[in-house]
Design a protein around this motif. Structure first.
Motif, mmCIF file in Angstrom:
data_model
loop_
_atom_site.group_PDB
_atom_site.id
_atom_site.type_symbol
_atom_site.label_atom_id
_atom_site.label_comp_id
_atom_site.label_asym_id
_atom_site.label_seq_id
_atom_site.Cartn_x
_atom_site.Cartn_y
_atom_site.Cartn_z
ATOM 1 N N ARG A 75 0.850 -1.184 0.000
ATOM 2 C CA ARG A 75 0.000 0.000 0.000
ATOM 3 C C ARG A 75 0.890 1.239 0.000
ATOM 4 N NH1 ARG A 75 -4.226 1.843 4.682
ATOM 5 N NH2 ARG A 75 -2.272 2.163 5.802
ATOM 6 N N LEU A 76 0.573 2.192 -0.852
ATOM 7 C CA LEU A 76 1.232 3.485 -0.887
ATOM 8 C C LEU A 76 0.211 4.545 -0.475
ATOM 9 C CD1 LEU A 76 3.178 3.246 -4.279
ATOM 10 C CD2 LEU A 76 4.031 2.712 -1.990
ATOM 11 N N LYS A 77 0.577 5.378 0.500
ATOM 12 C CA LYS A 77 -0.347 6.386 1.012
ATOM 13 C C LYS A 77 0.398 7.686 1.245
ATOM 14 C CE LYS A 77 -3.562 7.288 4.842
ATOM 15 N NZ LYS A 77 -4.146 6.738 6.097
ATOM 16 N N THR A 78 -0.160 8.792 0.763
ATOM 17 C CA THR A 78 0.420 10.109 1.007
ATOM 18 C C THR A 78 -0.523 10.922 1.891
ATOM 19 O OG1 THR A 78 -0.581 11.218 -0.909
ATOM 20 C CG2 THR A 78 1.510 10.062 -1.256
ATOM 21 N N THR A 79 0.054 11.696 2.796
ATOM 22 C CA THR A 79 -0.719 12.581 3.677
ATOM 23 C C THR A 79 -0.071 13.952 3.695
ATOM 24 O OG1 THR A 79 -1.395 10.733 5.103
ATOM 25 C CG2 THR A 79 -1.601 12.942 6.010
ATOM 26 N N ASP A 80 -0.830 14.982 3.318
ATOM 27 C CA ASP A 80 -0.361 16.360 3.411
ATOM 28 C C ASP A 80 -0.751 16.897 4.783
ATOM 29 O OD1 ASP A 80 0.709 16.522 0.807
ATOM 30 O OD2 ASP A 80 -1.286 16.841 -0.016
ATOM 31 N N THR A 115 4.836 10.090 3.214
ATOM 32 C CA THR A 115 4.395 8.991 2.360
ATOM 33 C C THR A 115 4.656 7.678 3.083
ATOM 34 O OG1 THR A 115 4.838 10.201 0.317
ATOM 35 C CG2 THR A 115 4.728 7.805 0.167
ATOM 36 N N ASP A 116 3.633 6.829 3.161
ATOM 37 C CA ASP A 116 3.775 5.511 3.771
ATOM 38 C C ASP A 116 3.909 4.452 2.689
ATOM 39 O OD1 ASP A 116 3.527 6.619 6.258
ATOM 40 O OD2 ASP A 116 1.476 5.948 6.602
ATOM 41 N N ILE A 117 4.933 3.635 2.819
ATOM 42 C CA ILE A 117 5.115 2.455 1.972
ATOM 43 C C ILE A 117 4.932 1.247 2.881
ATOM 44 C CG2 ILE A 117 6.652 1.222 0.394
ATOM 45 C CD1 ILE A 117 8.174 3.901 0.044
ATOM 46 N N THR A 118 3.804 0.567 2.750
ATOM 47 C CA THR A 118 3.452 -0.512 3.668
ATOM 48 C C THR A 118 3.449 -1.853 2.944
ATOM 49 O OG1 THR A 118 2.065 0.981 4.995
ATOM 50 C CG2 THR A 118 1.716 -1.384 5.282
ATOM 51 N N TYR A 127 -15.858 -12.926 7.948
ATOM 52 C CA TYR A 127 -16.262 -11.595 8.376
ATOM 53 C C TYR A 127 -15.145 -10.816 9.092
ATOM 54 C CZ TYR A 127 -21.069 -12.929 7.280
ATOM 55 O OH TYR A 127 -22.205 -13.349 6.637
ATOM 56 N N LEU A 128 -13.928 -11.342 9.111
ATOM 57 C CA LEU A 128 -12.837 -10.669 9.820
ATOM 58 C C LEU A 128 -11.584 -10.687 8.963
ATOM 59 C CD1 LEU A 128 -11.889 -9.374 12.538
ATOM 60 C CD2 LEU A 128 -11.137 -11.669 13.197
ATOM 61 N N ASP A 129 -10.963 -9.512 8.788
ATOM 62 C CA ASP A 129 -9.693 -9.392 8.079
ATOM 63 C C ASP A 129 -8.644 -8.835 9.036
ATOM 64 O OD1 ASP A 129 -10.421 -10.315 5.524
ATOM 65 O OD2 ASP A 129 -11.335 -8.384 5.047
ATOM 66 N N VAL A 130 -7.512 -9.517 9.113
ATOM 67 C CA VAL A 130 -6.401 -9.072 9.950
ATOM 68 C C VAL A 130 -5.174 -8.926 9.059
ATOM 69 C CG1 VAL A 130 -4.930 -9.574 11.927
ATOM 70 C CG2 VAL A 130 -7.343 -10.251 11.971
ATOM 71 N N ASP A 131 -4.614 -7.706 9.002
ATOM 72 C CA ASP A 131 -3.404 -7.429 8.231
ATOM 73 C C ASP A 131 -2.285 -7.034 9.186
ATOM 74 O OD1 ASP A 131 -4.842 -7.835 5.884
ATOM 75 O OD2 ASP A 131 -5.310 -5.697 5.666
ATOM 76 N N PHE A 132 -1.056 -7.451 8.860
ATOM 77 C CA PHE A 132 0.090 -7.066 9.672
ATOM 78 C C PHE A 132 1.317 -6.980 8.774
ATOM 79 C CE2 PHE A 132 -0.102 -11.644 9.509
ATOM 80 C CZ PHE A 132 1.216 -12.044 9.358
ATOM 81 N N GLY A 133 2.247 -6.097 9.157
ATOM 82 C CA GLY A 133 3.435 -5.940 8.331
ATOM 83 C C GLY A 133 4.305 -4.793 8.798
ATOM 84 N N LEU A 134 4.928 -4.123 7.842
ATOM 85 C CA LEU A 134 5.902 -3.055 8.115
ATOM 86 C C LEU A 134 5.585 -1.844 7.255
ATOM 87 C CD1 LEU A 134 8.697 -2.132 9.350
ATOM 88 C CD2 LEU A 134 9.737 -3.057 7.257
ATOM 89 N N ILE A 160 11.225 6.525 8.744
ATOM 90 C CA ILE A 160 11.013 5.791 9.984
ATOM 91 C C ILE A 160 10.349 4.452 9.664
ATOM 92 C CG2 ILE A 160 9.742 5.738 12.162
ATOM 93 C CD1 ILE A 160 10.027 8.702 12.379
ATOM 94 N N PRO A 161 10.931 3.325 10.111
ATOM 95 C CA PRO A 161 10.251 2.028 9.976
ATOM 96 C C PRO A 161 9.282 1.830 11.143
ATOM 97 C CG PRO A 161 12.444 1.697 10.860
ATOM 98 C CD PRO A 161 12.306 3.185 10.632
ATOM 99 N N MET A 162 8.089 1.329 10.855
ATOM 100 C CA MET A 162 7.070 1.171 11.879
ATOM 101 C C MET A 162 6.371 -0.171 11.726
ATOM 102 S SD MET A 162 5.364 4.984 11.484
ATOM 103 C CE MET A 162 4.546 4.952 13.082
ATOM 104 N N ALA A 163 5.987 -0.755 12.866
ATOM 105 C CA ALA A 163 5.153 -1.949 12.838
ATOM 106 C C ALA A 163 3.736 -1.544 12.444
ATOM 107 C CB ALA A 163 5.151 -2.629 14.196
#
Length: 247
Positions: A75-80, A115-118, A127-134, A160-163
């Motif tokens: 996932r690529l996400k930008t936030t201004d 910008t987040d690169i996840t 009925y349940l989705d669980v995502d995990f990563g970096l 910054i790397p984040m869980a």
């Protein structure tokens, strides 16, 4: 630059979602009413004393989920995210080793756009989705303080790397869903936490092909940074509205 990166990714990924079976593509946007609280500067001056105003932060993202074992989704996400303030100081303010005196009219600006690169894996259940990563969060901004006589600025370009984790629960037969998402990093006295909770409604705009989701949520980002150039203990939070188109 952030918009160019996201635009290039969207151009490259959209045909792939149609060409490869079981590839899921999501396009999303949100508007966040961000309020600032906390302190900034070596003198620990509150953002209220500096006259910071609330800000509307816009985010855009694209997600590609692949049906290939061991290869993560992306996932690529930008936030201004930028806030400005202007006020007459009632207490001394120290910024980037420069002192500002009581009575000075100081204009401040802090740009935490990123910008987040996840990269993540999913564990879909009934009925349940669980995502995990970096998540690699790429900040591309700066902070400044200025009077009529002087100006100080600090570059805020770093990675910054984040869980990362996201949990979504679909409420059967209603179209409604609940979700929480978090990105976290803590190293010594420095930390960054970014959490959101959401209530959404999903509808089939094109049956079996495309879903349209509407979300109302609350996002809170806490940044604690002890640096020789800039000390911060900031909380940025508030409600947001979002929309997602999923193929």
């Amino acid at each position: 630059m952030k918009k160019l990166i996201l635009g290039a990714a969207l151009t490259a990924l959209t045909p792939l979602s149609y060409a490869v079976p079981l590839v899921d593509l999501e396009l999303g946007a949100s508007s966040w009413n961000a309020s600032y609280s906390g302190e900034i500067g070596a003198s620990s001056t509150s953002v209220d004393a500096l006259g910071f105003d609330d800000d509307t932060a816009n985010s855009f993202y694209v997600t590609l989920e692949l049906p290939i074992p061991l290869i993560p989704n992306i996932r690529l996400k930008t936030t201004d995210l930028e806030a400005v303030g202007s006020n007459t100081l009632t207490t001394a303010f120290q910024f980037n080793n420069q002192g500002f005196a009581v009575g000075d009219v100081v204009n401040t600006d802090i740009d935490l756009s990123h910008t987040d690169i996840t990269l993540f894996y999913g564990l879909p259940e009934f009925y349940l989705d669980v995502d995990f990563g970096l998540t690699l969060r790429v900040f591309d901004g700066d902070a400044s303080a200025a009077t009529a006589a002087l100006q100080e600025a600090v570059d805020l370009s770093f990675v910054i790397p984040m869980a990362y984790a996201d949990v979504r629960l679909d409420l059967p037969f209603t179209g409604l869903y609940l979700g929480v998402e978090g990105n976290v990093l803590s190293i010594g006295d420095n930390s960054l936490t970014d959490f959101s909770a959401r209530l959404g409604y999903s509808t089939d705009v094109i049956p079996f092909i495309a879903d349209l989701d509407f979300e109302l949520g609350f996002r809170s980002m806490d940044l604690k940074l002890e640096d020789e150039d800039l000390n911060t203990d900031l909380t940025i939070d508030g409600p947001y509205l979002g929309v997602t188109l999923a193929f």
